[in-house]
Design a protein around this motif. Structure first.
Motif, PDB file in Angstrom:
ATOM      1  N   SER A 172      -3.781   9.047   4.399  1.00 17.05           N
ATOM      2  CA  SER A 172      -4.969   9.894   3.943  1.00 17.05           C
ATOM      3  C   SER A 172      -6.396   9.140   4.333  1.00 17.05           C
ATOM      4  CB  SER A 172      -5.088  10.156   2.485  1.00 17.05           C
ATOM      5  OG  SER A 172      -6.222  10.222   1.779  1.00 17.05           O
ATOM      6  N   ILE A 173      -6.486   7.983   3.987  1.00 20.96           N
ATOM      7  CA  ILE A 173      -7.736   7.206   4.380  1.00 20.96           C
ATOM      8  C   ILE A 173      -7.576   7.063   5.931  1.00 20.96           C
ATOM      9  CG2 ILE A 173      -8.666   4.724   4.467  1.00 20.96           C
ATOM     10  CD1 ILE A 173      -7.268   4.472   1.552  1.00 20.96           C
ATOM     11  N   ALA A 186      -9.127  10.424   6.892  1.00 17.69           N
ATOM     12  CA  ALA A 186     -10.288  10.506   6.503  1.00 17.69           C
ATOM     13  C   ALA A 186     -11.391   9.887   7.379  1.00 17.69           C
ATOM     14  CB  ALA A 186     -10.656  10.257   5.173  1.00 17.69           C
ATOM     15  N   LEU A 187     -11.030   8.858   7.785  1.00 17.10           N
ATOM     16  CA  LEU A 187     -12.038   7.855   8.572  1.00 17.10           C
ATOM     17  C   LEU A 187     -12.263   8.653  10.176  1.00 17.10           C
ATOM     18  CD1 LEU A 187     -13.600   5.705   9.296  1.00 17.10           C
ATOM     19  CD2 LEU A 187     -11.609   4.211   9.818  1.00 17.10           C
ATOM     20  N   LEU A 202      -4.248  -3.364   7.791  1.00 19.61           N
ATOM     21  CA  LEU A 202      -2.781  -3.076   7.317  1.00 19.61           C
ATOM     22  C   LEU A 202      -1.636  -3.996   7.461  1.00 19.61           C
ATOM     23  CD1 LEU A 202      -3.148   0.663   8.738  1.00 19.61           C
ATOM     24  CD2 LEU A 202      -2.736   0.143   6.290  1.00 19.61           C
ATOM     25  N   ASP A 208      -8.583   1.383  -2.718  1.00 19.81           N
ATOM     26  CA  ASP A 208      -7.472   1.348  -1.605  1.00 19.81           C
ATOM     27  C   ASP A 208      -8.481   1.289  -0.434  1.00 19.81           C
ATOM     28  OD1 ASP A 208      -5.600   1.104  -2.976  1.00 19.81           O
ATOM     29  OD2 ASP A 208      -4.530   3.181  -2.700  1.00 19.81           O
ATOM     30  N   LEU A 243      -8.582  -0.991  10.847  1.00 27.14           N
ATOM     31  CA  LEU A 243      -7.603  -0.654  10.071  1.00 27.14           C
ATOM     32  C   LEU A 243      -6.291  -1.319  10.193  1.00 27.14           C
ATOM     33  CD1 LEU A 243      -7.971   3.281  10.289  1.00 27.14           C
ATOM     34  CD2 LEU A 243      -8.225   1.995   8.294  1.00 27.14           C
ATOM     35  N   PHE A 262     -18.076   8.538   3.652  1.00 33.92           N
ATOM     36  CA  PHE A 262     -18.304  10.090   3.554  1.00 33.92           C
ATOM     37  C   PHE A 262     -17.185  10.640   3.762  1.00 33.92           C
ATOM     38  CE2 PHE A 262     -19.759  13.821   6.545  1.00 33.92           C
ATOM     39  CZ  PHE A 262     -20.626  14.379   5.314  1.00 33.92           C
ATOM     40  N   ALA A 263     -16.236  10.408   4.527  1.00 36.19           N
ATOM     41  CA  ALA A 263     -15.063  11.321   4.602  1.00 36.19           C
ATOM     42  C   ALA A 263     -14.266  11.276   3.395  1.00 36.19           C
ATOM     43  CB  ALA A 263     -14.135  10.750   5.617  1.00 36.19           C
ATOM     44  N   LEU A 264     -14.270  10.064   2.496  1.00 32.74           N
ATOM     45  CA  LEU A 264     -13.629  10.178   1.345  1.00 32.74           C
ATOM     46  C   LEU A 264     -14.341  11.448   0.137  1.00 32.74           C
ATOM     47  CD1 LEU A 264     -12.540   6.261   0.812  1.00 32.74           C
ATOM     48  CD2 LEU A 264     -11.147   8.260   1.412  1.00 32.74           C
ATOM     49  N   PHE A 281     -11.736  11.526  10.597  1.00 34.01           N
ATOM     50  CA  PHE A 281     -12.775  13.131  10.540  1.00 34.01           C
ATOM     51  C   PHE A 281     -14.023  12.675  10.511  1.00 34.01           C
ATOM     52  CE2 PHE A 281     -14.479  16.293   7.699  1.00 34.01           C
ATOM     53  CZ  PHE A 281     -14.302  17.308   8.606  1.00 34.01           C
ATOM     54  N   ALA A 282     -14.309  11.470   9.733  1.00 35.95           N
ATOM     55  CA  ALA A 282     -15.798  11.107   9.689  1.00 35.95           C
ATOM     56  C   ALA A 282     -16.309  10.546  10.959  1.00 35.95           C
ATOM     57  CB  ALA A 282     -15.865   9.879   8.703  1.00 35.95           C
ATOM     58  N   LEU A 283     -15.381   9.787  11.789  1.00 32.71           N
ATOM     59  CA  LEU A 283     -16.033   9.452  13.115  1.00 32.71           C
ATOM     60  C   LEU A 283     -16.368  10.519  13.830  1.00 32.71           C
ATOM     61  CD1 LEU A 283     -13.893   6.458  13.556  1.00 32.71           C
ATOM     62  CD2 LEU A 283     -16.157   6.375  13.012  1.00 32.71           C
ATOM     63  N   GLN A 307     -13.067  14.529   1.045  1.00 31.49           N
ATOM     64  CA  GLN A 307     -11.572  14.585   0.917  1.00 31.49           C
ATOM     65  C   GLN A 307     -11.091  15.737   0.015  1.00 31.49           C
ATOM     66  OE1 GLN A 307      -9.674  13.728   3.160  1.00 31.49           O
ATOM     67  NE2 GLN A 307      -8.423  11.928   2.596  1.00 31.49           N
ATOM     68  N   ARG A 330      -1.233   7.417   0.573  1.00 33.62           N
ATOM     69  CA  ARG A 330      -2.824   7.012   0.482  1.00 33.62           C
ATOM     70  C   ARG A 330      -3.258   6.357   1.805  1.00 33.62           C
ATOM     71  NH1 ARG A 330      -4.105   5.059  -5.125  1.00 33.62           N
ATOM     72  NH2 ARG A 330      -3.803   7.036  -5.647  1.00 33.62           N
ATOM     73  N   ALA A 357     -18.900   5.887   7.355  1.00 32.89           N
ATOM     74  CA  ALA A 357     -18.350   7.170   7.823  1.00 32.89           C
ATOM     75  C   ALA A 357     -17.010   7.241   6.830  1.00 32.89           C
ATOM     76  CB  ALA A 357     -17.816   6.913   9.153  1.00 32.89           C
ATOM     77  N   LEU A 358     -16.552   6.079   6.685  1.00 31.74           N
ATOM     78  CA  LEU A 358     -15.185   6.444   5.885  1.00 31.74           C
ATOM     79  C   LEU A 358     -15.643   6.861   4.305  1.00 31.74           C
ATOM     80  CD1 LEU A 358     -12.192   6.112   5.168  1.00 31.74           C
ATOM     81  CD2 LEU A 358     -12.583   3.683   5.098  1.00 31.74           C
ATOM     82  N   LEU A 410      -8.632  -2.020   2.074  1.00 31.81           N
ATOM     83  CA  LEU A 410      -8.090  -1.959   3.497  1.00 31.81           C
ATOM     84  C   LEU A 410      -9.241  -2.461   4.510  1.00 31.81           C
ATOM     85  CD1 LEU A 410      -5.484  -0.683   4.287  1.00 31.81           C
ATOM     86  CD2 LEU A 410      -6.671   1.413   5.139  1.00 31.81           C
ATOM     87  N   HIS A 421      -8.513   5.834  -4.969  1.00 30.68           N
ATOM     88  CA  HIS A 421      -8.485   5.800  -3.576  1.00 30.68           C
ATOM     89  C   HIS A 421      -9.537   5.095  -2.935  1.00 30.68           C
ATOM     90  CE1 HIS A 421      -7.454   9.636  -0.854  1.00 30.68           C
ATOM     91  NE2 HIS A 421      -7.459   8.754  -0.129  1.00 30.68           N
ATOM     92  N   LEU A 479       0.716  -1.176  -0.172  1.00 31.40           N
ATOM     93  CA  LEU A 479      -0.039  -0.073   0.000  1.00 31.40           C
ATOM     94  C   LEU A 479       1.056   1.256  -0.135  1.00 31.40           C
ATOM     95  CD1 LEU A 479      -2.831  -0.408   2.363  1.00 31.40           C
ATOM     96  CD2 LEU A 479      -2.895   0.002   0.019  1.00 31.40           C
TER      97      LEU A 479
END
Lengths: 179, 179, 179, 179
Positions: free
Chosen positions: A141-142, A145-146, A177, B168, A173, B148-150, A148-150, B153, A138, B145-146, B172, B165, A134
């Motif tokens: 960033s994922i 983003a997660l 990963l 990926d 995650l 939505f966040a993407l 932030f969404a939470l 982004q 990126r 949520a993820l 994950l 994106h 991976l």
DNA sequence: GATGAATGAGTATTCATTCAT
DNA sequence: AATGAATGAATACTCATTCAT
């Protein structure tokens, strides 16, 4: 601004909360936009500092613990600035103001947390503690983003990001990963 | 409203965009809030329908493909309503208006996509294609949520959610969910 | 217009009450002002007729009975047009419209009820049934003013002018007018 | 508001008359309704004070003089607030606003002038200077109604209530009230 | 003869910003 | 350094009136 959001934070309300009158505000800030970024910068500076230590943690403890504690600290700060980040997304004027403040101090594009987190992930990849296929940027960033969404998730509920919810997300995650 | 957000979509601007005068708006909508939800409802209805078929897919194809295609379709619709969902988060008046519209047609709390996705995940858990130790509702909430966040982004960048994106992110998640 | 007053009687409300649409109104009336005077004229015509017979009653029955029955009949009609007379007093546009309709069909200055009542009072003065030192026109004006005021008195209460109240007023006037 | 009535007194017109811009109004009054009652209260306070002294006058001078002077003073103040009282009668919003201001400072139902006048009349009845068979409250209500109607009488004419007219009315009433 | 969508001028109210005191 | 009255442009919404269908 952090309490009621940008649009509800009228100059009158801010002055009242500060115990001064409206005119006084303009002795300290040239305009409301500037004041907004001042309000956003404080917590964000802390966020930057929090993450500076992360890359050095590669190889210590477990990946899950490192990520979990880093994200949990970040989540607390995030709660402060989520209303401000929403304001930037909502108000084109604020968005363009941030754009003109080069190396814009908020958001993902300036090499702060995303960069540090990516460095950490890259190091762990080299140590073989994370799958190597991976792109670390990126992935970072994922992950952010997660987070932030939470932070957005329960906008009217408890007010705080539930730790159990965050733990589940980190667990997901970290497993995703894992090598 | 989808283009510039709720607060920038003044009645004057909307009337101008529609090629009519302001008064005409009120022959078609009783007020701006109603018009907002009308704008939001269309794409959201599609979203609901898209997800209704998901639970039946459990056991077919692969989990990765099922999730990936479902989320990708969802992402496209989401782009339409992200500004509207942001508006609800930002504007307390809209938030309370949605609250009074019981079974609120927007958002996550009404048993639409989150519920369907949770059903799907539970089915796959029973089939042994997903790890069984995660609460399917919570997992569904994290996944959405993820997403939505993407969608959030790159608010100013390309405009569209980059498929790579998204892939990926799905990868994950699927690895994290694997048994 | 008689039910909710002039300002609350929007063209939309009037059309709805009439079971037609707004445009149809303008096939029957050139504008709202004209429609207003049409609404006011009906009851007022009746009022005029009611009073035409009054002068001939001089010398018959008693002054108290004659006045009492005339005023009581007038009071009933008045209830219909009080909201309209208030509208004329409140809205300068209506006031000037009435002025241009010469011999303006509403109000006190055109020789309708006030004139008839004054004639009646003058006759009774000559018959010695009323004191002679009062100008009959002025007395008539006072009597009608009092009636109008009583019609206004309970704007929110029972809705109707209480007969007992009216009787007391007539009694007061008759005694005051007695020779 | 006293000059052109409530509905014609738009915020724009008021601001223009005051030599300021519309926004300035809202630094002094929270809304137009409040401003309305502020405009109405001043003269009305005076009216209340004027009448407080009336009951003590029972037995002095003559009834005719006492009533005449009290009503004449009242008539002058009334001219100021007649447009405002008309506004309350015409506009349901104002009517309900007054209703919520308990002990509503305008109008007849709060024990101000009507109550004082009734007290005075009752005293004179006990002194034998007025006929005793009339309810003093009802008589007071009739007297004040008449005064209000006279203030309304020449809405477009001289502008002032003619004193001779008022004298005639008082004379009529005093005779009607005499024992 | 009726419709109802469209108009455009108008309403009260809000708000970031300025400036004499 | 602070005040707070003043600004003026902007906002959502209303209403009498018009007119193509």
């Amino acid at each position: 601004m952090r309490e009621v959001g940008y649009s509800r934070a009228t100059t009158r309300a801010i002055a009242h909360a500060a115990g001064v009158t409206e005119g006084t505000i303009y002795r300290h800030f040239p305009d409301k936009t500037t004041m907004f970024f001042a309000a956003a910068l404080g917590p964000h500076e802390e966020m930057l500092v929090q993450f500076d230590a992360l890359p050095a943690l590669a190889g210590t403890s477990t990946v899950a613990e490192n990520l979990s504690s880093a994200l949990r600290r970040l989540a607390q700060l995030r709660a402060d600035i989520v209303p401000l980040e929403l304001a930037i997304m909502t108000d084109p004027e604020l968005a363009s103001a941030r754009a003109t403040m080069q190396a814009g101090p908020l958001g993902a594009g300036h090499g702060g947390p995303p960069e540090r987190l990516a460095e950490y992930l890259a190091s762990e990849q080299q140590l073989g503690r994370l799958r190597a296929d991976l792109d670390p940027h990126r992935a970072a960033s994922i992950i952010l983003a997660l987070l932030f969404a939470l932070a957005l998730q329960p906008p009217d509920a408890s007010g705080d990001l539930s730790p159990a919810h965050l733990d589940d997300a980190v667990d997901l995650l970290v497993r995703g990963l894992a090598p």
